[in-house]
Scaffold this motif. Structure first.
Motif, short mmCIF file in Angstrom:
data_model
loop_
_atom_site.label_atom_id
_atom_site.label_comp_id
_atom_site.label_asym_id
_atom_site.label_seq_id
_atom_site.Cartn_x
_atom_site.Cartn_y
_atom_site.Cartn_z
N LEU A 168 -24.52 26.55 -4.22
CA LEU A 168 -23.45 26.04 -3.98
C LEU A 168 -23.46 25.24 -2.56
N GLU A 169 -24.65 25.69 -1.79
CA GLU A 169 -24.77 25.17 -0.67
C GLU A 169 -25.24 23.66 -0.93
N HIS A 170 -25.54 22.98 -1.94
CA HIS A 170 -25.67 21.79 -2.17
C HIS A 170 -24.79 20.96 -2.78
N GLY B 184 -35.14 18.09 -1.33
CA GLY B 184 -36.23 19.08 -0.62
C GLY B 184 -36.17 20.57 -1.22
N SER B 185 -35.13 20.76 -1.75
CA SER B 185 -34.70 22.19 -2.43
C SER B 185 -34.80 22.16 -3.97
N ILE B 186 -34.44 21.10 -4.67
CA ILE B 186 -34.34 21.07 -5.97
C ILE B 186 -35.24 19.88 -6.53
N ALA C 164 -42.66 13.05 10.36
CA ALA C 164 -42.66 13.34 8.99
C ALA C 164 -42.04 14.56 8.34
N LYS C 165 -41.69 15.47 9.15
CA LYS C 165 -40.92 16.64 8.62
C LYS C 165 -39.24 16.24 8.51
N GLU C 166 -38.77 16.62 7.49
CA GLU C 166 -37.05 16.41 7.25
C GLU C 166 -36.62 17.97 7.08
N PRO C 167 -35.50 18.07 7.57
CA PRO C 167 -34.92 19.39 7.46
C PRO C 167 -34.15 19.70 6.19
N ARG C 168 -34.34 21.07 5.60
CA ARG C 168 -34.16 21.05 4.21
C ARG C 168 -32.85 22.13 4.17
N ALA D 235 -31.89 12.50 -1.49
CA ALA D 235 -32.96 12.90 -0.84
C ALA D 235 -33.09 14.16 -0.21
N ARG D 236 -31.77 14.53 0.40
CA ARG D 236 -31.92 15.70 1.18
C ARG D 236 -31.87 16.90 0.18
#
Length: 315
Positions: free
Chosen positions: A84-86, A193-195, A311-315, A189-190
């Motif tokens: 649900l957070e997504h 990072g998780s799916i 390079a790093k993006e928060p997930r 894109a965000r």
């Protein structure tokens, strides 16, 4: 027991390899998306010879792609609801990529040629980078932003050169479409990072089915399908299968591998690929000025690739 530490040189090599793959996949996605403008014009037709309505093309292509995505997720064994957070990010990705971009584009290309739409939507890379910097809290060097601004200045200069500096009402639809696409790309894109990136567009489309399927059936009522030209059916099939579904497989994977800020700059090539495609598809001409601007934009992307980007993006 922890795995052995990876040497710093290997980490740099792996990162560079991922970035290169991301850029190549980004080019594949952009090549697919570049045909969206001429194919949408084929689907809706010009004002003097209309085909499908903009509303039907928008809802219909999302409904067709959503049903295919549902089948694909089921065959993949991935029909489990995303966390649900997504939900908010997926909803914003759907709003931008499924509603705002295709609907505004369809309204615009009924009034202006694909060539005109291509150069105006050339500001999409800068919009995507700006939204990414704000939403994902990414940091890029001044040189990177200079390349992004230069690339956008080139495409806007091309638009001014071809149009004599005159903007038409359809340009407003195109700019709204650009903002919608940028928001959709970044939030998609965000979630990538998780799916799994290949599943993101699937869930975006499936989640929107309760809206897009009824909307497509409603929008189909005033359409005289028997009178629709074969070219319009071809355009509708392309935007449903390629633009709305398959292209995102490459695009979201590219953004996840190469970083949203950097890969988004590959979009600078999109208007010029569109122009090349418009020659055989729509009978438009390609002049020396277009080729010159295309080469200049490619040079901008080449230089921008070498500018530092976080390079790093928060997930």
């Amino acid at each position: 027991m922890e795995p052995p530490a990876v040497p710093s040189t290997s980490r740099r090599f792996a990162h560079g390899s991922d970035e290169t793959r991301g850029l190549w996949l980004g080019f594949v996605g952009v090549a697919v998306f570049a045909l969206t403008t001429p194919m949408t014009r084929l689907a809706v037709g010009p004002a003097e010879a209309p085909q499908f309505t903009p509303a039907f093309v928008t809802a219909g292509r999302a409904a067709v792609a959503g049903l295919l995505a549902l089948l694909w997720l089921w065959r993949r064994g991935a029909l489990r609801r995303p966390p649900l957070e997504h939900a908010r990010a997926l909803a914003l990705a759907a709003a931008g990529n499924i509603v705002v971009w295709p609907l505004c584009l369809a309204f615009a290309v009924r009034e202006v040629q694909a060539v005109h739409a291509a150069v105006v939507t050339g500001v999409l890379p800068l919009a995507t980078a700006a939204v990414a910097a704000f939403v994902l809290r990414q940091r890029a060097s001044a040189g990177f932003w200079l390349c992004a601004l230069l690339g956008c200045a080139l495409v806007l200069g091309y638009a001014a050169l071809q149009g004599g500096g005159r903007w038409v009402p359809a340009d407003g639809w195109l700019l709204i479409a650009v903002l919608g696409a940028a928001v959709g790309y970044v939030y998609g894109a965000r979630v990538s990072g998780s799916i799994a990136p290949e599943e993101v567009i699937g869930w975006v489309l499936v989640g929107a089915l309760p809206l897009t399927l009824p909307a497509a059936l409603w929008a189909a009522q005033p359409v005289d399908f028997a009178a629709v030209a074969p070219s319009a059916w071809f355009g509708f099939a392309y935007v449903s299968l390629a633009s709305m579904w398959l292209g995102f497989f490459a695009w979201y994977r590219a953004l996840a591998l190469g970083g949203t800020l950097r890969v988004s700059q590959v979009q600078l090539l999109q208007p010029f690929i569109t122009l090349l495609a418009a020659v055989p598809l729509l009978g438009e001409t390609l002049d020396a000025a277009t080729l010159g601007f295309a080469l200049a934009v490619i040079a901008t992307v080449f230089v921008g690739k070498r500018m530092p980007v976080a390079a790093k993006e928060p997930r």
